[in-house]
Design an enzyme around this catalytic site. Structure first.
Site, PDB file in Angstrom:
ATOM      1  N   ALA A 249       0.824  -1.214   0.000  1.00 34.67           N
ATOM      2  CA  ALA A 249       0.000   0.000   0.000  1.00 34.67           C
ATOM      3  C   ALA A 249       0.855   1.260   0.000  1.00 34.67           C
ATOM      4  CB  ALA A 249      -0.919  -0.016   1.230  1.00 34.67           C
TER       5      ALA A 249
ATOM      6  N   GLY B 130       2.472   2.529  -2.834  1.00 34.58           N
ATOM      7  CA  GLY B 130       2.712   3.059  -4.185  1.00 34.58           C
ATOM      8  C   GLY B 130       2.380   4.543  -4.240  1.00 34.58           C
TER       9      GLY B 130
ATOM     10  N   ARG C 286      -1.258   7.640 -11.280  1.00 32.08           N
ATOM     11  CA  ARG C 286      -2.287   7.640 -12.324  1.00 32.08           C
ATOM     12  C   ARG C 286      -3.651   8.118 -11.800  1.00 32.08           C
ATOM     13  NH1 ARG C 286      -0.797   1.599 -14.240  1.00 32.08           N
ATOM     14  NH2 ARG C 286       0.145   1.599 -12.144  1.00 32.08           N
TER      15      ARG C 286
ATOM     16  N   GLU D 177       5.189  -7.005 -17.933  1.00 35.30           N
ATOM     17  CA  GLU D 177       4.409  -5.827 -17.537  1.00 35.30           C
ATOM     18  C   GLU D 177       4.015  -5.051 -18.781  1.00 35.30           C
ATOM     19  OE1 GLU D 177       3.251  -5.133 -14.567  1.00 35.30           O
ATOM     20  OE2 GLU D 177       4.204  -6.952 -13.813  1.00 35.30           O
TER      21      GLU D 177
ATOM     22  N   ASN E 241      -6.089   1.662 -10.810  1.00 34.04           N
ATOM     23  CA  ASN E 241      -4.959   2.549 -11.092  1.00 34.04           C
ATOM     24  C   ASN E 241      -5.417   3.949 -11.452  1.00 34.04           C
ATOM     25  OD1 ASN E 241      -3.034   0.479 -10.718  1.00 34.04           O
ATOM     26  ND2 ASN E 241      -3.437  -0.263 -12.786  1.00 34.04           N
TER      27      ASN E 241
ATOM     28  N   ASN F 166     -30.164  33.213  18.333  1.00 35.75           N
ATOM     29  CA  ASN F 166     -29.358  32.497  19.331  1.00 35.75           C
ATOM     30  C   ASN F 166     -27.982  33.110  19.505  1.00 35.75           C
ATOM     31  OD1 ASN F 166     -28.822  31.732  16.666  1.00 35.75           O
ATOM     32  ND2 ASN F 166     -28.000  29.751  17.264  1.00 35.75           N
ATOM     33  N   TYR F 167     -27.638  34.028  18.655  1.00 36.86           N
ATOM     34  CA  TYR F 167     -26.245  34.447  18.559  1.00 36.86           C
ATOM     35  C   TYR F 167     -26.102  35.866  19.052  1.00 36.86           C
ATOM     36  CZ  TYR F 167     -21.676  34.818  16.319  1.00 36.86           C
ATOM     37  OH  TYR F 167     -20.347  34.965  16.069  1.00 36.86           O
TER      38      TYR F 167
ATOM     39  N   ALA G  30     -48.845  36.423  17.274  1.00 34.64           N
ATOM     40  CA  ALA G  30     -48.228  36.464  15.946  1.00 34.64           C
ATOM     41  C   ALA G  30     -47.344  37.698  15.824  1.00 34.64           C
ATOM     42  CB  ALA G  30     -49.320  36.506  14.878  1.00 34.64           C
TER      43      ALA G  30
HETATM   44  C1  UD1 Z   1       0.915  -4.770 -10.489  1.00 33.98           C
HETATM   45  C2  UD1 Z   1       1.703  -5.969 -11.052  1.00 33.98           C
HETATM   46  C3  UD1 Z   1       0.985  -6.482 -12.292  1.00 33.98           C
HETATM   47  C4  UD1 Z   1      -0.439  -6.860 -11.959  1.00 33.98           C
HETATM   48  C5  UD1 Z   1      -1.168  -5.697 -11.302  1.00 33.98           C
HETATM   49  C6  UD1 Z   1      -2.504  -6.197 -10.760  1.00 33.98           C
HETATM   50  C7  UD1 Z   1       4.058  -5.504 -10.504  1.00 33.98           C
HETATM   51  C8  UD1 Z   1       5.359  -5.073 -11.034  1.00 33.98           C
HETATM   52  N1  UD1 Z   1       3.028  -5.538 -11.386  1.00 33.98           N
HETATM   53  O1  UD1 Z   1       0.974  -3.750 -11.478  1.00 33.98           O
HETATM   54  O2  UD1 Z   1       1.680  -7.609 -12.811  1.00 33.98           O
HETATM   55  O3  UD1 Z   1      -1.120  -7.246 -13.132  1.00 33.98           O
HETATM   56  O4  UD1 Z   1      -0.416  -5.182 -10.195  1.00 33.98           O
HETATM   57  O5  UD1 Z   1      -3.305  -5.162 -10.259  1.00 33.98           O
HETATM   58  O6  UD1 Z   1       3.939  -5.865  -9.347  1.00 33.98           O
HETATM   59  N2  UD1 Z   1       3.164  -0.458  -4.180  1.00 33.98           N
HETATM   60  C9  UD1 Z   1       3.956  -0.324  -3.053  1.00 33.98           C
HETATM   61  N3  UD1 Z   1       5.193   0.234  -3.179  1.00 33.98           N
HETATM   62  C10 UD1 Z   1       5.703   0.616  -4.366  1.00 33.98           C
HETATM   63  C11 UD1 Z   1       4.908   0.460  -5.526  1.00 33.98           C
HETATM   64  C12 UD1 Z   1       3.645  -0.106  -5.408  1.00 33.98           C
HETATM   65  O7  UD1 Z   1       3.529  -0.663  -1.953  1.00 33.98           O
HETATM   66  O8  UD1 Z   1       6.834   1.117  -4.399  1.00 33.98           O
HETATM   67  C13 UD1 Z   1       1.794  -0.996  -4.030  1.00 33.98           C
HETATM   68  C14 UD1 Z   1       0.733  -0.045  -4.556  1.00 33.98           C
HETATM   69  O9  UD1 Z   1       0.273   0.820  -3.520  1.00 33.98           O
HETATM   70  C15 UD1 Z   1      -0.361  -0.988  -5.042  1.00 33.98           C
HETATM   71  C16 UD1 Z   1       0.390  -2.262  -5.393  1.00 33.98           C
HETATM   72  O10 UD1 Z   1       1.671  -2.147  -4.802  1.00 33.98           O
HETATM   73  O11 UD1 Z   1      -1.282  -1.271  -4.014  1.00 33.98           O
HETATM   74  C17 UD1 Z   1       0.546  -2.442  -6.900  1.00 33.98           C
HETATM   75  O12 UD1 Z   1       1.270  -1.326  -7.443  1.00 33.98           O
HETATM   76  P1  UD1 Z   1       0.909  -0.691  -8.837  1.00 33.98           P
HETATM   77  O13 UD1 Z   1       1.921   0.360  -9.137  1.00 33.98           O
HETATM   78  O14 UD1 Z   1      -0.511  -0.311  -8.887  1.00 33.98           O
HETATM   79  O15 UD1 Z   1       1.180  -1.933  -9.810  1.00 33.98           O
HETATM   80  P2  UD1 Z   1       0.522  -2.233 -11.211  1.00 33.98           P
HETATM   81  O16 UD1 Z   1       1.146  -1.400 -12.258  1.00 33.98           O
HETATM   82  O17 UD1 Z   1      -0.953  -2.183 -11.108  1.00 33.98           O
HETATM   83 CA    CA Z   2      -2.322  -1.493  -9.568  1.00 29.21          CA
END
Ligand code: UD1
Ligand code: CA
Length: 459
Positions: free
Chosen positions: A11, A13, A17, A154, A228, A386-387, A423
Site C-alpha cells: 500500500a 505506491g 495515475r 508488464e 490505477n 441564538n447568537y 403572531a
Molecule cells: C501490479 C503488477 C501487475 C499486476 C497488477 C494487478 C508488478 C510489477 N506488477 O501492477 O503484474 O497485473 O499489479 O493489479 O507488481 N506499491 C507499493 N510500493 C511501491 C509500488 C507499489 O507498496 O513502491 C503498491 C501499490 O500501492 C499498489 C500495489 O503495490 O497497491 C501495486 O502497485 P501498482 O503500481 O498499482 O502496480 P501495477 O502497475 O498495477
Molecule cells: Ca495497480
C-alpha cells in the site's frame, strides 16, 4: 487454511495515475478506503498476521484499522521493494500471502482457494490469474511449452513489448502465495526496471533455483480488478455499491430505484424500510424498521428510529426518534435531536436543539440552540436569535406551548409550559407558564386615507 498465516498488503505506491493528493489506497469505495476492504478480506480468510506496507508520511499508516500492523517502505520503488520492507514481519519458514492494496474487491474465498492450491501443489510460488478482464495495463502471464508459468510481462508501457506477448489474455491479479525464504532470496536478486524493483521479477529466478510455480485461475472478475485510475475506481465502486444494496435488500429493505441510491458499506437499515429514488446514505448512519426514506434525501452520520418518514431532506450528525416526519425540504444539522412522533416540516433548519416528542415545527423556521418541549407547536416563520456577539444562548419553549407565526425568540429566553405567544412577536423576555406573550407595536388605522391620497394626486 494454514495454521498460521501472514498476509502482506502492498500500500506504499505513489498512485500517480489517480492524479490525486489523497494516497490511492485511501480512496473510498462505498465510503470505506480501498485498503480497508483488502485488510477485511485478509482477516476473513483467517490471517493472523496482517501487515500493510506503507509510505512514511503519506497518511496511510495513520488510517490503518485495528488488526493491521505497519511496515514502512523507506527504500526503493516498486512492488518488490515494498515486500522487502516487510521482511522482518515474516517467518522465513512460513507461507506468506501477498495482496495489493489497490484491488479492493479481493475475496476471502479466493484467498483460501489460493492457499489451498499452493499447499496441494507444494509450490514455491502460486499466483492468481484471470482471462476475463481486458489485459491492458496489467502484467500478462507468459507460459512455457509445458503450460507452466515462466514469467510475467508488464504492459503498463506497451512500447517494446512483442506482439505475441501483447496478445496474451491471462493476467496477473497481484495476489500470491510464496514460501517466504524463496521469495526473499529471489527478491534480493531482482534487478531494477525503470527505477523500480518489480515483485513479478521473482518468477524466473524461482524457476532458475529449482522452485516451482503454480497458478490458480479465476473467473471472478471483480476480485481481480485493480484500481490505477479514477475510471477503474468508478468501475469497482459500481460493483461494490450493487453488493451493498443487494445485501440490504436481502435483509428486508426495499429499494425503489437501486441505481439511484448511494449507500455506504457502513450504513445499517432495518427491515420493511423503503428507500425511494435519489437517496444518499453515508457514514455511521443507522435507520430503523418501517421507515420511508426519500425521494431525494441525504443522510450522513445520523440515527433514525423506526417508522420515520424523511422526504427531500438533508440530515447530518443528528438523531431522529421513531415515527417522526421530516421534510419535505428540511435541514437537520449537527446535534439536532428530534423526538418520537415530532414533525419538522417544510423549509425548516434545526441545529443543536432538542425537539420533544410530538412537537411540531411545520414551516419556514430556524431553530438553533433550542429546547422545545413535548407537544409544543412552533408557528410558521419562527427564528431563534441564538447568537449574541460571541456567545450562543438557548431558547426554551415549554411543553404544550403554542407560539404564533413569525416570532423571533431573542435568547436567552423561555416560553413557559402551555404558554402562548402572539403572531409577529419579538420575544425577548420570559413568558410564564400558561401566559400569553405579545411583543409587537400596536396597529394604527388612518381613516379615509385612500380618499386623501386621491385628492392629493388630483392637484
Ligand atoms: C501490479 C503488477 C501487475 C499486476 C497488477 C494487478 C508488478 C510489477 N506488477 O501492477 O503484474 O497485473 O499489479 O493489479 O507488481 N506499491 C507499493 N510500493 C511501491 C509500488 C507499489 O507498496 O513502491 C503498491 C501499490 O500501492 C499498489 C500495489 O503495490 O497497491 C501495486 O502497485 P501498482 O503500481 O498499482 O502496480 P501495477 O502497475 O498495477
Ligand atoms: Ca495497480
Amino acid at each position: 487454511m494454514a495454521d498460521s498465516l501472514t498476509v502482506l498488503i502492498m500500500a506504499a505506491g505513489q498512485g500517480t495515475r489517480m492524479k490525486s493528493a489523497l494516497p490511492k489506497v485511501l480512496h473510498p469505495v462505498c465510503g470505506r478506503p480501498m485498503l480497508h476492504w483488502v485488510i477485511a478480506a485478509a482477516l476473513d480468510a483467517g490471517a493472523d498476521n496482517v501487515v500493510a506496507i506503507t509510505r512514511p508520511g503519506d497518511g496511510v499508516e495513520d488510517a490503518l484499522p485495528e488488526g493491521a500492523a505497519n511496515a514502512p517502505q523507506t527504500e526503493g520503488e516498486g512492488t518488490g521493494s515494498a515486500i522487502l520492507a516487510a521482511r522482518d514481519h515474516v517467518d522465513p519458514d512460513s507461507t506468506v500471502v501477498v495482496l495489493s492494496g489497490d484491488v479492493p474487491l479481493t475475496s476471502s474465498r479466493l484467498l483460501s482457494e489460493l492457499v489451498a492450491k499452493h499447499e496441494d501443489e507444494q509450490a514455491t510460488a502460486t499466483l492468481l490469474t484471470t482471462e476475463e478482464l481486458d489485459p491492458t495495463g496489467y502484467g500478462r502471464i507468459v507460459r512455457g511449452d509445458d503450460g507452466g508459468v515462466e514469467r510475467i510481462v508488464e504492459t503498463k508501457h506497451t512500447e517494446g513489448v512483442p506482439a505475441d506477448e501483447l496478445a496474451l489474455r491471462e493476467i496477473n491479479i497481484g495476489t500470491y502465495a510464496f514460501r517466504a525464504r524463496a521469495l526473499f532470496d529471489a527478491l534480493d536478486a531482482v534487478e531494477e526496471t525503470n527505477g523500480e524493483r518489480y515483485l513479478t521479477g521473482v518468477f524466473p529466478l524461482i524457476l532458475k533455483s529449482g522452485g516451482s510455480i503454480a497458478a490458480h485461475s479465476t473467473t471472478d472478475v471483480s476480485a481481480a480488478m485493480g484500481v490505477n485510475t479514477r475510471a477503474d475506481l468508478a468501475a469497482v465502486q459500481e460493483i461494490a455499491q450493487r453488493r451493498v444494496i443487494d445485501a440490504l435488500a436481502e435483509s428486508g429493505v426495499t429499494f425503489e430505484s437501486p441505481t439511484t441510491a448511494s449507500v455506504d458499506a457502513s450504513v445499517q437499515i432495518g427491515p420493511d424500510t423503503t428507500v425511494a429514488n435519489g437517496v444518499t446514505l453515508k457514514g455511521e448512519t443507522t435507520i430503523g424498521e418501517g421507515c420511508t426514506i426519500g425521494p431525494q434525501a441525504t443522510i450522513v452520520d445520523a440515527d433514525v428510529g423506526d417508522g420515520t418518514t424523511i422526504l427531500h431532506a438533508y440530515l447530518t450528525d443528528c438523531t431522529v426518534a421513531a415515527n417522526a416526519t421530516i421534510g419535505p425540504f428540511a435541514y437537520l444539522r449537527p446535534e439536532a435531536n428530534i423526538g418520537d412522533g415530532a414533525k419538522i416540516g417544510t423549509f425548516v433548519e434545526v441545529k443543536k436543539s432538542n425537539v420533544g416528542a410530538g412537537a411540531k415545527v411545520p414551516h419556514l423556521s430556524y431553530i438553533g440552540d433550542a429546547d422545545i418541549g413535548e407537544r409544543a407547536n412552533v408557528g410558521g416563520g419562527a427564528i431563534t436569535a441564538n447568537y449574541h456577539r460571541k456567545v450562543k444562548n438557548r431558547t426554551v419553549i415549554g411543553k404544550d406551548a403554542k407560539t404564533g407565526v413569525h416570532n423571533s425568540f431573542v435568547a436567552p429566553v423561555r416560553v413557559g409550559d402551555g404558554a402562548y405567544t402572539g403572531a409577529g412577536s419579538v420575544i425577548s423576555d420570559d413568558v410564564p407558564d400558561g401566559a400569553l406573550g405579545i411583543a409587537r407595536s400596536e396597529q394604527k388605522n388612518v381613516e379615509g386615507y385612500a380618499e386623501k391620497v386621491e385628492e392629493g394626486s388630483g392637484q
